[in-house]
Design a protein around this motif. Structure first.
Motif, short mmCIF file in Angstrom:
data_model
loop_
_atom_site.label_atom_id
_atom_site.label_comp_id
_atom_site.label_asym_id
_atom_site.label_seq_id
_atom_site.Cartn_x
_atom_site.Cartn_y
_atom_site.Cartn_z
N ARG A 30 0.84 -1.21 0.00
CA ARG A 30 0.00 0.00 0.00
C ARG A 30 0.87 1.25 0.00
NH1 ARG A 30 -3.95 0.95 -1.71
NH2 ARG A 30 -5.15 -0.52 -0.52
N VAL A 31 1.78 1.33 0.96
CA VAL A 31 2.55 2.57 1.08
C VAL A 31 3.66 2.66 0.05
CG1 VAL A 31 2.00 2.79 3.52
CG2 VAL A 31 4.14 1.69 2.85
N GLY A 32 3.95 1.58 -0.64
CA GLY A 32 5.02 1.59 -1.62
C GLY A 32 4.56 1.79 -3.05
N ASP A 33 3.25 1.77 -3.30
CA ASP A 33 2.83 1.98 -4.68
C ASP A 33 2.95 3.46 -5.02
OD1 ASP A 33 0.06 3.30 -5.26
OD2 ASP A 33 -0.33 2.03 -3.50
N LYS A 34 3.25 3.73 -6.28
CA LYS A 34 3.60 5.11 -6.65
C LYS A 34 2.50 6.11 -6.36
CE LYS A 34 2.33 4.90 -11.52
NZ LYS A 34 2.80 5.06 -12.88
N TRP A 35 1.24 5.75 -6.58
CA TRP A 35 0.17 6.74 -6.37
C TRP A 35 -0.01 7.04 -4.90
CZ3 TRP A 35 0.20 9.12 -10.53
CH2 TRP A 35 0.16 8.51 -11.78
N SER A 36 0.10 6.03 -4.04
CA SER A 36 -0.02 6.28 -2.59
C SER A 36 1.09 7.20 -2.11
CB SER A 36 0.03 4.97 -1.81
OG SER A 36 -1.13 4.20 -2.07
N VAL A 37 2.30 6.99 -2.62
CA VAL A 37 3.43 7.85 -2.24
C VAL A 37 3.11 9.30 -2.61
CG1 VAL A 37 5.84 8.42 -2.77
CG2 VAL A 37 5.19 6.05 -2.31
N PHE A 38 2.64 9.52 -3.84
CA PHE A 38 2.32 10.88 -4.27
C PHE A 38 1.20 11.49 -3.44
CE2 PHE A 38 4.14 9.70 -8.58
CZ PHE A 38 5.28 10.45 -8.42
N MET A 64 -8.13 6.00 -10.60
CA MET A 64 -6.97 5.57 -9.80
C MET A 64 -6.84 6.39 -8.54
SD MET A 64 -4.67 3.41 -9.26
CE MET A 64 -4.89 2.47 -10.74
N LEU A 65 -7.12 7.68 -8.61
CA LEU A 65 -7.07 8.51 -7.40
C LEU A 65 -8.14 8.06 -6.42
CD1 LEU A 65 -5.92 10.77 -5.70
CD2 LEU A 65 -7.30 12.39 -7.03
N THR A 66 -9.33 7.77 -6.92
CA THR A 66 -10.40 7.28 -6.05
C THR A 66 -9.99 5.99 -5.36
OG1 THR A 66 -12.11 8.30 -7.42
CG2 THR A 66 -12.81 6.47 -6.01
N LEU A 67 -9.45 5.04 -6.12
CA LEU A 67 -9.02 3.75 -5.55
C LEU A 67 -7.89 3.94 -4.53
CD1 LEU A 67 -9.08 1.51 -8.75
CD2 LEU A 67 -10.71 1.47 -6.84
N THR A 68 -6.96 4.82 -4.86
CA THR A 68 -5.83 5.07 -3.96
C THR A 68 -6.31 5.69 -2.65
OG1 THR A 68 -4.33 5.33 -5.83
CG2 THR A 68 -3.62 6.27 -3.72
N LEU A 69 -7.17 6.70 -2.74
CA LEU A 69 -7.69 7.33 -1.53
C LEU A 69 -8.50 6.36 -0.69
CD1 LEU A 69 -8.64 10.79 -3.05
CD2 LEU A 69 -6.98 10.41 -1.19
N ARG A 70 -9.30 5.51 -1.33
CA ARG A 70 -10.08 4.50 -0.58
C ARG A 70 -9.16 3.53 0.14
NH1 ARG A 70 -14.80 2.95 -4.86
NH2 ARG A 70 -16.02 4.84 -4.57
#
Length: 133
Positions: A30-38, A64-70
């Motif tokens: 989770r914390v290592g995927d690029k979108w979560s980092v950003f 992707m932003l929606t999925l990342t935030l969820r």
């Protein structure tokens, strides 16, 4: 005996339990995927609205932003607050847990940006060496 660092628990001396490794792997994924980092980097200086985050992160799709935030919300790193206005206003903010992760994630992101040229050169050298093999 390993030197202890302040506020960092010592790792168990023996082999890791499979369940421990799987649990840590899911958190690191989770914390290592690029979108979560950003997203974590963008929320480091305070709450933001969805479209604000989207504008700040070039190349991320709305889905992707929606999925990342969820995912970040599910893991307790981000809170989502809906304000009863017309239209509804939704803010995303790091939780205490997310703020604790913010500094290391920001350091990782900064390191990646600063070392991009070196990494690109290394990749080109590697590819040239292996394309001829």
């Amino acid at each position: 005996m390993r030197p202890e660092h302040k506020n960092v628990p010592a790792l168990p001396a023996g082999p890791h339990l499979d369940s421990d490794c799987r649990g840590a792997a899911s958190v690191l994924a989770r914390v290592g995927d690029k979108w979560s980092v950003f997203v974590i980097m963008m929320l480091g200086d305070g709450p933001k609205r969805f479209n604000e985050i989207k504008r700040m992160i070039g190349g991320i799709s709305q889905r992707m932003l929606t999925l990342t935030l969820r995912g970040l919300e599910r893991d307790g790193l981000v809170t989502r607050t809906v304000f009863p206005t017309i239209p509804p206003r939704v803010d995303y903010e790091l939780t205490d847990l997310g703020r604790g992760l913010s500094a290391p994630v920001k350091a990782l992101g900064t390191w990646a940006i600063e070392h991009q040229p070196e990494i690109q050169r290394a990749r080109m050298k590697f590819d040239a060496r292996n394309d001829n093999a």
